[in-house]
Motif scaffolding. Structure first.
Motif, PDB file in Angstrom:
ATOM      1  N   VAL A 335       0.944  -1.201   0.130  1.00  0.00           N
ATOM      2  CA  VAL A 335      -0.098  -0.059   0.306  1.00  0.00           C
ATOM      3  C   VAL A 335       1.011   1.199  -0.046  1.00  0.00           C
ATOM      4  CG1 VAL A 335      -1.660   1.312   1.138  1.00  0.00           C
ATOM      5  CG2 VAL A 335      -1.828  -1.291   1.251  1.00  0.00           C
ATOM      6  N   CYS A 336       0.845   2.008  -0.938  1.00  0.00           N
ATOM      7  CA  CYS A 336       1.487   3.335  -1.027  1.00  0.00           C
ATOM      8  C   CYS A 336       1.362   4.261  -0.029  1.00  0.00           C
ATOM      9  CB  CYS A 336       1.550   3.828  -2.404  1.00  0.00           C
ATOM     10  SG  CYS A 336       2.091   2.606  -3.913  1.00  0.00           S
ATOM     11  N   CYS A 337      -0.049   4.461  -0.038  1.00  0.00           N
ATOM     12  CA  CYS A 337      -0.599   5.219   1.092  1.00  0.00           C
ATOM     13  C   CYS A 337      -2.102   5.227   1.090  1.00  0.00           C
ATOM     14  CB  CYS A 337      -0.111   6.798   0.835  1.00  0.00           C
ATOM     15  SG  CYS A 337      -0.871   7.462  -0.553  1.00  0.00           S
ATOM     16  N   HIS A 338      -2.643   5.490   2.372  1.00  0.00           N
ATOM     17  CA  HIS A 338      -4.218   5.368   2.680  1.00  0.00           C
ATOM     18  C   HIS A 338      -4.204   6.392   3.610  1.00  0.00           C
ATOM     19  CE1 HIS A 338      -4.316   3.183   6.539  1.00  0.00           C
ATOM     20  NE2 HIS A 338      -3.129   2.670   6.239  1.00  0.00           N
ATOM     21  N   GLY A 339      -5.774   6.814   3.721  1.00  0.00           N
ATOM     22  CA  GLY A 339      -6.176   7.793   4.566  1.00  0.00           C
ATOM     23  C   GLY A 339      -7.378   8.310   4.452  1.00  0.00           C
ATOM     24  N   GLU A 340      -7.806   9.149   5.182  1.00  0.00           N
ATOM     25  CA  GLU A 340      -9.227   9.710   5.183  1.00  0.00           C
ATOM     26  C   GLU A 340      -9.173  11.006   4.243  1.00  0.00           C
ATOM     27  OE1 GLU A 340     -11.934  11.837   8.372  1.00  0.00           O
ATOM     28  OE2 GLU A 340     -12.212   9.582   8.371  1.00  0.00           O
ATOM     29  N   LEU A 341     -10.053  11.164   3.380  1.00  0.00           N
ATOM     30  CA  LEU A 341     -10.338  12.325   2.463  1.00  0.00           C
ATOM     31  C   LEU A 341     -11.804  12.558   2.378  1.00  0.00           C
ATOM     32  CD1 LEU A 341      -7.884  11.372  -0.326  1.00  0.00           C
ATOM     33  CD2 LEU A 341      -7.454  13.002   1.526  1.00  0.00           C
ATOM     34  N   LYS A 342     -12.147  13.816   2.216  1.00  0.00           N
ATOM     35  CA  LYS A 342     -13.485  14.185   1.869  1.00  0.00           C
ATOM     36  C   LYS A 342     -13.886  14.649   0.472  1.00  0.00           C
ATOM     37  CE  LYS A 342     -14.206  15.893   6.777  1.00  0.00           C
ATOM     38  NZ  LYS A 342     -14.471  17.231   7.350  1.00  0.00           N
ATOM     39  N   ASN A 343     -15.066  14.343   0.080  1.00  0.00           N
ATOM     40  CA  ASN A 343     -15.417  14.645  -1.459  1.00  0.00           C
ATOM     41  C   ASN A 343     -15.899  16.211  -1.403  1.00  0.00           C
ATOM     42  OD1 ASN A 343     -17.619  14.093  -0.558  1.00  0.00           O
ATOM     43  ND2 ASN A 343     -18.295  12.688  -1.953  1.00  0.00           N
ATOM     44  N   ASN A 344     -16.410  16.854  -2.287  1.00  0.00           N
ATOM     45  CA  ASN A 344     -16.781  18.003  -2.294  1.00  0.00           C
ATOM     46  C   ASN A 344     -18.170  18.305  -1.732  1.00  0.00           C
ATOM     47  OD1 ASN A 344     -17.983  16.628  -4.421  1.00  0.00           O
ATOM     48  ND2 ASN A 344     -18.316  18.261  -5.767  1.00  0.00           N
ATOM     49  N   ARG A 345     -18.815  17.065  -1.553  1.00  0.00           N
ATOM     50  CA  ARG A 345     -19.997  17.030  -0.828  1.00  0.00           C
ATOM     51  C   ARG A 345     -19.787  16.973   0.555  1.00  0.00           C
ATOM     52  NH1 ARG A 345     -24.658  16.366  -3.816  1.00  0.00           N
ATOM     53  NH2 ARG A 345     -24.127  16.040  -6.244  1.00  0.00           N
ATOM     54  N   GLY A 346     -18.731  16.721   1.347  1.00  0.00           N
ATOM     55  CA  GLY A 346     -18.409  16.600   2.659  1.00  0.00           C
ATOM     56  C   GLY A 346     -18.456  15.303   3.019  1.00  0.00           C
TER      57      GLY A 346
END
Length: 522
Positions: A335-346
């Motif tokens: 796994v190169c990287c992973h984590g929490e992100l948000k889209n433009n709807r939150g």
């Protein structure tokens, strides 16, 4: 004395007492400075209490009391004895017990230092730092077992199986480092100096291969520990240990991660000893050999730890339909990287960047375990289009929501898109901050560079096989010289392309960070 004279005697005694009191008061007033303020006289009890020094509890007793409180968990049938009361005074936290750093020149006789050169003193300091680090590591490992593992098992805060999963093979590491400490102490002279350590390290370092199982288990151990923290008894126990002086403000995971930190520090410690070792010293050759051994061990453990992490997350992917399964996910080994992100709807998303595919998921709980349900179809990295978005360029979903949102909500966005025939995806993803955003951009660019290089190599190999088949040469007997020539010609023709530049930057970055990869948080 006659009875009638008794009142006269009492009145005379009162007069004498009043006269003495007036004399004392007048003499005290003469010594005092004039003041217009009214001073409230202090009682004798108050003045006497001010003369008695406050009694402080010894650190050992404070340690035992705090530990005893920490291992007593709350019960539903009795009131909470340790919860804060509205009328109670806030008690300051216990003082942090910090470990003092020791130097070789301060630990042993200073007179010996005048007989050594400054370079030899630095060499002795580096050797002593290696020995002292082993002693501190052993102390922390034993503390983790006695202060965390054993009480939680005795009080049934966790089951034995859960504790074995979290602590892993921690017990087996203690005698391993005790052996190295014993060897280093045996070769130390009475004056504190040490002549040779290289042969000891060459013979001991191969034992560190046992770190393989411990480091590979850390991903699952961390996930289980985070899940168990939702239990109020576990959280209460860990919090009271954290507030105790023995923890030095370190939580349980800090203690469990100490062996990994120590492992990646060995190359630095050995290089420091080698840097201050003369070229004609017998330790020179042994230290160089020891550095090669530990670098190979760290690199091998790093690879196996990455494979274990990748396998752990692949097992926890939930596919809503069979069409979401992708061979690129199954064939991934890291796994190169992973984590929490948000889209433009939150919406909160958990994004995984494997070697050749980007997987966007949502964190869900399944069978009392944290799993990751696929949010969209996996995106091949080779066909992924990455776009760095400027702050304010993304509009949040919904006109009303976008109108009332502040500027912080429209920062740190980047866009990933994919189009293949009738299939197309576009995701505007928001990172927590600018640093996190830049990390994602760098990881995706490096993954794209690796995938492009791998595709180019596969294309060259395919063309070589086709050419060999046209000449009537069996596939397994293609001339290696022709393969190398094709590689050279292709590299020369691609020198000015952006793709080759990305590959070169990626290789340079990997070579510079090869020793720091295992330092990343599991």
């Amino acid at each position: 004395m006659v009875a009638k004279d008794y009142p006269f005697y009492l009145s005379a005694k009162r007069a004498n007492f009043a006269l003495e009191a007036q004399t004392v008061t007048s003499s005290a007033k003469e010594t005092e400075e004039p003041s217009n303020k009214r001073v409230k006289p202090l009682s004798r009890v108050t003045s006497l209490a001010s003369l008695i020094p406050p009694v402080r509890a010894t650190p050992l007793k404070r340690f035992s009391q705090t530990l005893q409180r920490s291992i007593s968990f709350r019960s539903e049938s009795r009131p909470d004895l340790f919860s804060p009361r509205p009328w109670s005074r806030n008690v300051p936290p216990a003082n942090t017990k910090r470990r003092d750093s020791k130097l070789w020149s301060e630990t042993f006789d200073v007179c010996v230092n005048h007989m050594l050169t400054s370079k030899e003193i630095k060499r002795q300091e580096a050797i002593f730092e290696l020995s002292q680090g082993e002693e501190d590591l052993i102390e922390d490992l034993k503390l983790a077992k006695k202060a965390y593992h054993d009480p939680m098992l005795k009080l049934s805060i966790m089951t034995e199986q859960e504790l074995n999963q979290i602590f892993g093979t921690l017990d087996s590491l203690i005698p391993l480092h005790e052996d190295l400490l014993r060897r280093l102490q045996e070769v130390r002279k009475p004056d504190g100096s040490t002549d040779h350590v290289g042969h000891i390290l060459v013979g001991w370092l191969p034992c560190l291969n046992s770190y393989d199982s411990y480091c590979s288990n850390q991903v699952a151990a961390k996930a289980l520990l985070d899940h168990k923290k939702q239990d109020h008894r576990v959280q209460d126990f860990l919090q009271r240990c954290l507030e105790s002086p023995f923890s030095r403000k370190l939580d349980l995971w800090n203690f469990l991660d100490i062996p990994r930190s120590r492992l990646v520090k060995y190359p630095l410690l050995l290089r420091e000893i080698l840097r201050h070792t003369p070229n004609d010293h017998p330790d020179q050759q042994h230290l160089e050999e020891a550095i090669n051994i530990i670098q190979g061990i760290v690199a091998e453990i790093n690879i196996k730890t990455g494979e274990s992490e990748c396998r752990y997350y692949k097992e926890r992917l939930i596919y809503l339909e069979e069409g979401q399964r992708d061979s690129l996910i199954d064939n991934s080994r890291a796994v190169c990287c992973h984590g929490e992100l948000k889209n433009n709807r939150g919406v909160k998303l958990h994004v995984f960047l494997f070697e050749e595919v980007l997987v966007i998921t949502r964190a869900v709980t399944h069978n009392d375990q944290l799993c990751y349900q696929l949010y969209r179809q996996p995106i091949p990295v080779r066909e992924l289009v990455l776009e760095d978005l400027q702050d304010g360029e993304v509009r949040l979903g919904g006109s009303i929501r976008g109108a009332f949102s502040n500027n912080e909500r429209i920062k740190n966005f980047f866009r990933v898109s994919f189009k293949n025939g009738s299939q197309s995806q576009t995701h505007s993803l928001q990172a927590n901050d600018s640093f996190n955003k830049q990390q994602w951009l760098n990881c995706i660019r490096q993954a794209k560079g690796k995938a492009a290089c791998a595709g180019k190599a596969g294309g060259l190999e395919a063309r070589a096989l086709v050419s060999a088949a046209a000449r009537g040469v069996p596939p397994g007997e293609a001339a290696p010289e022709q393969m190398e020539q094709s590689d050279c010609e292709s590299d020369c023709s691609m020198d000015t392309s952006e793709l080759s530049a990305d590959c070169e930057r990626m290789e340079q970055t990997n070579s510079c960070e090869s020793e720091k990869q295992i330092e990343t948080d599991v």
